[in-house]
Every structure is written in structure tokens, then in C-alpha cells.
Design a protein around this motif. Structure first.
Motif, mmCIF file in Angstrom:
data_model
loop_
_atom_site.group_PDB
_atom_site.id
_atom_site.type_symbol
_atom_site.label_atom_id
_atom_site.label_comp_id
_atom_site.label_asym_id
_atom_site.label_seq_id
_atom_site.Cartn_x
_atom_site.Cartn_y
_atom_site.Cartn_z
ATOM 1 N N ALA A 280 58.889 -20.620 24.120
ATOM 2 C CA ALA A 280 59.292 -20.772 25.512
ATOM 3 C C ALA A 280 59.082 -22.199 26.015
ATOM 4 N N ARG B 235 66.539 -12.753 25.779
ATOM 5 C CA ARG B 235 65.325 -12.155 26.342
ATOM 6 C C ARG B 235 64.205 -13.180 26.234
ATOM 7 N N TRP B 236 63.472 -13.370 27.328
ATOM 8 C CA TRP B 236 62.408 -14.361 27.302
ATOM 9 C C TRP B 236 61.157 -13.848 28.004
ATOM 10 N N ASP B 237 60.021 -14.415 27.601
ATOM 11 C CA ASP B 237 58.752 -14.184 28.280
ATOM 12 C C ASP B 237 57.974 -15.482 28.219
ATOM 13 N N SER C 89 64.875 -17.224 17.641
ATOM 14 C CA SER C 89 63.847 -17.277 18.664
ATOM 15 C C SER C 89 63.267 -18.678 18.684
ATOM 16 N N GLY D 283 59.077 -13.314 32.449
ATOM 17 C CA GLY D 283 60.222 -13.225 31.554
ATOM 18 C C GLY D 283 61.457 -12.673 32.212
ATOM 19 N N VAL E 214 61.716 -17.416 23.675
ATOM 20 C CA VAL E 214 63.080 -17.109 24.104
ATOM 21 C C VAL E 214 63.815 -16.579 22.876
ATOM 22 N N GLU E 215 64.200 -15.308 22.918
ATOM 23 C CA GLU E 215 64.957 -14.679 21.835
ATOM 24 C C GLU E 215 66.433 -14.665 22.212
ATOM 25 N N TYR E 216 67.310 -14.782 21.208
ATOM 26 C CA TYR E 216 68.737 -14.797 21.519
ATOM 27 C C TYR E 216 69.554 -14.099 20.441
#
Length: 263
Positions: A188, A110-112, A185, A30, A116-118
Motif C-alpha cells: 500500500a 481491493r486495498w487495505d 499485489s 481500505g 493493493v490487490e488487483y
């Protein structure tokens, strides 16, 4: 993973008020992206002894640290806590109630391996590209929805629109503004690349209409963020030489920042 970023001031006589950062965790899984566009204050008093770059550096640093270290917090909560931390850093010396206290637009991602959150606040842009090449623009379009001519008067903007219901919102000193951000979100697996741009860089699409958001992301992949900014500068100089006026808020050149991430 490929990460490229670039920024350039609008004028060599003024400091760059944009701020960008990308970070990867030690685990290698991430990452975090932060992009801020500092709002240039008027020349008269704005209640703060600090310049805008001081503010964007502290807010950006807090966002990068908290979004990486507090993955239990939603991004809106990260923004709220970061605004509060930054405000506390100059509350004793500055009038944080002033409508022009230092402030900025925000893109936070933020991603893992799962999602993917924004978060987007005000007129910077986030682009999300799917596996099939489809590009989705995540925008806070409150400024674009204002009636024509609304931004012509600084006094009207400050008294009726700036961080007001029915107007637009930026990250300043009030943590509650985080609830006004555009958030979401996506899985991914549905994002193969993403990009964030301040409005100095989105001019390629929004002002000069050289291509849509899909074309803009394609250009970023081809020439990188600095290449996109260079193209914008060429278009700005051509407009100025031809005497054309089509830039919002009267800036021939604006600070520009762009980040491209290939996941």
C-alpha cells in the motif's frame, strides 16, 4: 481518501453497458473498486433473454459484495465465484454455451493498510501511481497482440478468438476464465492513487494520443472522470467532423467509464 467516478453511454439510443462501483468498509480501512465493460452482442440471436446491463449489474454486484465480505479469497477466486453466481441466475432460461452469451471486461481492485490487490481481464485499464508520481499501467494486452485484421470478421472472432487459447478472454459464464486474468499485489505504501478506465475512456491515450498514462492520470486528478470523458467526446466529434477513421471496431462513441481513487 478521495473517490470520483463517472460513466456515459456511447449513444442515447442504447443503454450504457458499463458498470462501476466503489465501496469502503464500515471499519474505514481500505476499499474495493469494480469496473466492467459489457460486450455489445450482435443483433441476431445470442442465446440469452437478458440484456447486457442485466448481466453487468449482477456480475458487478457479486464482485463488489464478495471482494468486500470474503477478504480471505484471492481476487481470481472472487471473480470465479461471481461468474458462477451470475450464471446460475439465468442458467434455466438462457443458453450459456453460446459464444456471445452476455460478457464483460473486468477491473477489480481491493486495498487495505497493507496492500493493493488487483485483477484485470480484457481491454479495460488500471493505473497505479507511486509516491514519486510514476504511473504503472496494468493491462491485459491479448487483444493488442492479435495479428492485424484479426478482429475484422465477427465470425472469425467468435469461432477462433473469443475466450479461446491464443485469442482473448472475457468474463462470461465459465468460472475458469478467472485464471486467465492479470493479477497482482503491491504494498500500500507504494500506491498513492489509482484509476480504472473502460476502453471508451482510454481512447484519450490509446486512440487519440493526447498523452501517456501518466498524463491521463494527471488529467483525472485535475478534471475528474467526467472531465476526461468529456475530453474524449470532444475528440470523437472532431474526428467524425473531419471524416477521420481511427477507432477500433467502428464505434464513433463508445460507452465510457472511469474511476479515480486518491488513497
Amino acid at each position: 481518501m478521495r473517490i470520483e467516478l463517472a460513466t456515459a453511454p456511447g449513444s442515447p439510443e442504447r443503454p450504457n453497458e458499463d458498470w462501476i462501483s466503489a465501496a469502503l468498509p464500515a471499519s474505514g480501512q481500505g476499499g474495493v473498486l469494480v469496473l466492467l465493460d459489457g460486450v455489445t452482442p450482435p443483433l441476431d440471436d445470442h442465446g440469452c433473454v437478458h440484456p447486457v446491463p442485466w448481466f453487468t449489474a449482477r456480475l458487478g454486484g457479486a464482485l463488489a459484495e464478495l471482494s468486500g465480505s470474503r477478504r480471505d479469497l484471492a481476487l481470481a477466486d472472487v471473480l470465479s465465484a461471481s461468474i458462477r453466481r451470475t450464471a446460475d441466475a439465468h442458467r434455466a432460461t438462457c443458453d450459456l454455451s453460446h459464444v456471445r452469451t452476455p460478457q464483460a471486461t473486468v477491473v477489480l481492485v481491493r486495498w487495505d493498510e497493507h496492500a493493493v490487490e488487483y485483477l484485470v481481464l480484457s481491454d479495460s485499464a488500471l493505473l497505479l501511481e507511486g509516491p514519486d508520481g510514476t504511473v504503472r499501467a496494468v493491462l491485459d494486452d491479448r487483444l493488442d497482440r492479435l495479428p492485424p485484421g484479426s478482429l475484422a470478421s465477427a465470425a472469425t472472432v467468435d469461432t477462433r478468438l473469443r475466450n479461446k487459447e491464443g485469442g482473448f478472454f472475457t468474463a462470461a459464464a465459465d468460472p475458469s476464465v478467472a485464471s486467465r486474468a492479470v493479477t497482482g499485489s503491491v504494498p500500500a505504501a507504494e500506491v498513492r492513487s489509482l484509476a480504472a478506465l473502460t476502453d471508451g475512456a482510454t481512447r484519450w491515450t490509446e486512440v487519440f494520443h493526447e498523452g501517456d498514462w501518466t498524463a491521463a492520470l494527471g488529467l483525472l486528478r485535475k478534471v475528474g472522470p467526467q472531465g476526461l470523458i468529456d475530453r474524449v467526446r470532444e475528440l470523437e466529434r472532431a474526428d467524425a467532423a473531419a471524416g477521420r477513421v481511427r477507432l477500433r471496431r467502428g464505434k464513433t462513441h463508445d460507452d465510457a467509464a472511469a474511476v479515480f481513487v486518491e488513497l
